[in-house]
Enzyme design. Structure first.
Site, PDB file in Angstrom:
ATOM      1  N   PRO A  35       3.533 -15.571  14.539  1.00 26.57           N
ATOM      2  CA  PRO A  35       2.218 -15.830  13.939  1.00 26.57           C
ATOM      3  C   PRO A  35       1.597 -17.141  14.398  1.00 26.57           C
ATOM      4  CG  PRO A  35       3.783 -15.131  12.256  1.00 26.57           C
ATOM      5  CD  PRO A  35       4.573 -15.381  13.501  1.00 26.57           C
TER       6      PRO A  35
ATOM      7  N   GLU B 184      12.997 -15.392   8.255  1.00 26.78           N
ATOM      8  CA  GLU B 184      12.048 -16.495   8.053  1.00 26.78           C
ATOM      9  C   GLU B 184      11.490 -17.026   9.362  1.00 26.78           C
ATOM     10  OE1 GLU B 184       9.706 -19.123   5.926  1.00 26.78           O
ATOM     11  OE2 GLU B 184      10.886 -17.380   5.264  1.00 26.78           O
TER      12      GLU B 184
ATOM     13  N   ARG C 221      -1.472   0.150  30.218  1.00 27.50           N
ATOM     14  CA  ARG C 221      -2.630   0.951  30.610  1.00 27.50           C
ATOM     15  C   ARG C 221      -3.436   0.300  31.729  1.00 27.50           C
ATOM     16  NH1 ARG C 221      -7.531  -0.259  28.518  1.00 27.50           N
ATOM     17  NH2 ARG C 221      -8.131   1.918  28.313  1.00 27.50           N
TER      18      ARG C 221
ATOM     19  N   ASP D 151     -14.052  -1.329  29.503  1.00 26.88           N
ATOM     20  CA  ASP D 151     -13.573  -1.385  28.127  1.00 26.88           C
ATOM     21  C   ASP D 151     -14.195  -2.562  27.389  1.00 26.88           C
ATOM     22  OD1 ASP D 151     -11.909   0.749  28.466  1.00 26.88           O
ATOM     23  OD2 ASP D 151     -10.099  -0.429  28.784  1.00 26.88           O
TER      24      ASP D 151
END
Length: 247
Positions: free
Chosen positions: A91, A118, A156, A171
């Site tokens: 994160p 954790e 991709r 895209d």
């Protein structure tokens, strides 16, 4: 051929994703190979534990460095000369983007480390990984889902994976703008018609329409993206028209 290795305590999570659709076809075309390793196998204690309590106290458990360091060593020895990008799903990492996907798609070897508990022993972060990546400002129970997202977006982009080499060039985010609207047959459905310009066969007008609609969608939905793009004179004119239409 790109080589993708994944370190995970739950390798079975990847079978459904890697074994279907574009990701499976990419492997069948020898554009990529996948290997998902349970790094618990590398734990050097009899109970095969991979985590321990944090020094200094606190809640939760922390992943130990030894199993992950040894697993990476084994994978890199097998890979030979190519130096891998070692990606920590975290994160706290860099926010993942299409630009990052394009960058990673040029590599020969990617290794993803999917953590749980954790967090990681800081020595993994400081002395092993080359990239820390987050897929968004939220916390998941583990890094597996994040790794799947990144793998999908990277694979991709590999040559010959999609049906057309141009499939990904327009895209959303590849050009800096959000993608323009798409339509297909029938030309009229329940009274709803496809824009006439798309049926005209005039490719110049179609390209202009798509550019303007891409600008419109970006302005309305993600205007922050426009601050990062140097618009051409024609695009500036189109954007001014779009803004005026909204007044």
């Amino acid at each position: 051929m790109m080589k993708i290795d994944v370190l995970s305590l739950f390798p079975e999570m990847f079978s459904g994703v890697l074994g279907h659709s574009i990701l499976k076809k990419a492997e069948e075309k020898n554009a990529v190979s996948y290997k998902v390793v349970n790094f618990r196998e590398y734990a050097d204690n009899k109970h095969k534990t991979v985590d321990d309590y944090p020094y200094g106290g606190g809640a939760g458990m922390v992943l130990k460095p030894q199993p992950i360091f040894d697993a990476i060593t084994a994978l890199t020895e097998q890979a030979g000369a190519s130096k891998p990008r070692i990606i920590l799903l975290c994160p706290q990492g860099e926010r993942f983007s299409q630009r990052k996907a394009e960058e990673l798609s040029k590599e020969e070897h990617l290794i993803f480390i999917c953590g749980h508990y954790e967090g990681y022993d800081e020595r993994i972060r400081e002395h092993l990984v080359t990239d820390e990546i987050s897929i968004g400002d939220y916390v998941l129970t583990g890094g597996e889902l994040g790794a799947m997202v990144i793998i999908d977006s990277v694979v991709r982009l590999l040559p010959d994976v999609l049906g057309s080499e141009e499939s990904h060039l327009h895209d959303s985010f590849s050009t800096g703008f959000l993608e323009h609207p798409h339509y297909t047959r029938p030309a009229e459905f329940r009274g709803l018609k496809v824009p006439d310009v798309l049926l005209s066969g005039d490719h110049k007008r179609i390209d202009e329409w798509r550019t303007k609609e891409s600008l419109r969608r970006t302005y309305l939905r993600r205007s922050d993206l426009l601050d990062k793009i140097e618009l051409s004179d024609e695009q500036k004119k189109m954007l001014a028209e779009i803004v005026k239409e909204r007044e």
